[in-house]
Design an enzyme around this catalytic site. Structure first.
Site, PDB file in Angstrom:
ATOM      1  N   SER A 141      12.834   8.481  -2.615  1.00 11.68           N
ATOM      2  CA  SER A 141      12.113   8.444  -3.262  1.00 11.68           C
ATOM      3  C   SER A 141      11.365  10.331  -4.158  1.00 11.68           C
ATOM      4  CB  SER A 141      11.455   7.942  -2.052  1.00 11.68           C
ATOM      5  OG  SER A 141      11.354   6.750  -1.864  1.00 11.68           O
ATOM      6  N   TYR A 179      10.104   3.095  -4.414  1.00 11.02           N
ATOM      7  CA  TYR A 179      10.669   3.345  -2.178  1.00 11.02           C
ATOM      8  C   TYR A 179      12.000   3.187  -2.747  1.00 11.02           C
ATOM      9  CZ  TYR A 179      11.135  -1.589  -2.725  1.00 11.02           C
ATOM     10  OH  TYR A 179      12.082  -2.599  -3.205  1.00 11.02           O
ATOM     11  N   CYS A 180      12.359   4.482  -1.903  1.00  6.98           N
ATOM     12  CA  CYS A 180      14.329   3.900  -1.423  1.00  6.98           C
ATOM     13  C   CYS A 180      13.492   3.532  -0.031  1.00  6.98           C
ATOM     14  CB  CYS A 180      14.028   5.771  -1.075  1.00  6.98           C
ATOM     15  SG  CYS A 180      13.944   6.777  -0.282  1.00  6.98           S
ATOM     16  N   PHE A 181      14.997   3.835   0.786  1.00  7.45           N
ATOM     17  CA  PHE A 181      15.549   3.406   2.360  1.00  7.45           C
ATOM     18  C   PHE A 181      13.760   3.750   3.118  1.00  7.45           C
ATOM     19  CE2 PHE A 181      16.920   2.179   6.175  1.00  7.45           C
ATOM     20  CZ  PHE A 181      17.715   0.984   5.926  1.00  7.45           C
TER      21      PHE A 181
END
Length: 363
Positions: free
Chosen positions: A102, A94-96
């Site tokens: 992502s 995941y990213c933010f």
């Protein structure tokens, strides 16, 4: 091939491995205990792309990102991601917000022959899952609060009872002027995440009230959540009792032996001098509440206490300092605070008495 998923609580309940591809600065500000930071962008790259995005828009920011992704950098990132994916085939990335970073990470891995799923909504959605879980339990789960004078062994009892939350342990601080543990405290967000996960995992224990230690608003630099503190102030109290000598002996270990062991490693040329300065600084922090005369008296006694310990393994000086702190500083504050909530006390006893009583209540 596993599919991408939405953020959900069982990722934390099952300690699912998570690959966090946010920048290191984002990870330091708040992360999850089961996450490993393997960023797509380092802090400088993230900042440069953010500036480009604000000045020239998304497409220009994407183009800059492609420029920064040199063959060497791309190879480094792919190597780290591939090793994680092979080591944790049940994990997710995941990213933010589950967006560009992502998808870029996932696409690069796919080009390398690795299909690795992502979490839609990213860190933001995962954080919301934990905050919602914490809010649900604050609204519905009964609490019991363990009170007791300083040095009575509240932490040991909290750790011995399975349906409990170790607020101080997760804050990496003992919650007093002498409470720091020589290792860094987590960020506020990290602490909240861990408490939310710990509390959610308690659903696996027999149903009943959750035991927490009585705390002030601050545990070191960690702020107790206002909703949690409000619940604790109104919760039933269990009072742990202990003899004064037992308390002195415990605090010798917690506040002196552990500190000296630290300084023997950190300051090997002068550990006892470092111990003296450490305790003197802590005394200085509470000088107003001690009163000028008592503060100066303890500061005057401290060098002899350290010398007696260093030269003769004599604890008498420290026993005097600790007993003075208990009787003149900690105990009056404790009695005052307890008196205001005396109507909430439901049980008093020593360590084993309380564990037996809790077990009977849970049966």
């Amino acid at each position: 091939m596993r599919d991408d998923i939405d953020a959900r609580l069982d990722l934390f309940l099952n300690d699912t491995p998570l690959m966090d591809v946010r920048a290191p600065v984002e990870f330091r500000q708040g992360a999850f205990p089961n996450a490993t930071n393997l960023p797509l962008l380092d802090d400088e790259q993230r900042e440069a792309i953010g500036i480009r995005y604000k000045e020239a828009g998304q497409q220009s920011a994407i183009e800059l990102g492609l420029e920064l992704a040199t063959p060497d950098i791309r190879e480094q990132r792919l190597r780290a991601w591939s090793e994680f994916a092979r080591a944790h085939p049940d994990g997710y990335l995941y990213c933010f917000r589950g967006g560009l970073r992502s998808n870029t990470t996932q696409a690069w891995l796919r080009e390398a022959g690795i299909n690795y799923p992502l979490i839609r909504g990213g860190y933001k959605a995962l954080r919301r899952v934990l905050l919602d879980a914490l809010s649900t339990r604050l609204d519905s789960q009964p609490l019991q609060v363990l009170a007791g004078p300083t040095g009575s062994g509240k932490t040991e009892l909290i750790q011995a009872w399975p349906t409990s939350l170790d607020l101080e342990g997760r804050a990496n601080h003992r919650g007093s002027a002498f409470g720091r543990t020589f290792t860094e405290q987590p960020s506020q967000i990290d602490w909240e995440n861990r408490i939310a996960i710990d509390w959610a995992k308690l659903d696996r224990e027999p149903h009943g009230p959750v035991l927490v230690e009585d705390e002030s608003r601050l545990i070191g630099r960690i702020n107790l959540l206002p909703e949690l503190q409000s619940r604790m102030l109104a919760a039933p109290l269990i009072v742990l009792e202990a003899d004064i000598q037992q308390r002195i002996d415990r605090l010798k270990t917690d506040y002196v032996r552990h500190a000296l062991a630290h300084f023997e490693v950190a300051e090997p040329e002068a550990p006892f001098e470092a111990l003296r300065d450490y305790i003197a600084n802590n005394l200085h922090r509470i000088r107003k509440r001690l009163g000028g005369l008592k503060h100066q008296q303890l500061q005057d006694v401290l060098p002899q206490a350290v010398q007696g310990l260093e030269k003769h393994s004599d604890w008498a000086g420290f026993e005097y300092v600790i007993e003075s702190l208990l009787t003149d500083y900690y105990d009056p504050m404790y009695r005052y605070q307890l008196e205001k909530r005396s109507h909430l006390v439901i049980f008093r006893g020593r360590h084993d008495n309380i564990l037996d009583w809790l077990a009977r209540q849970a049966a």
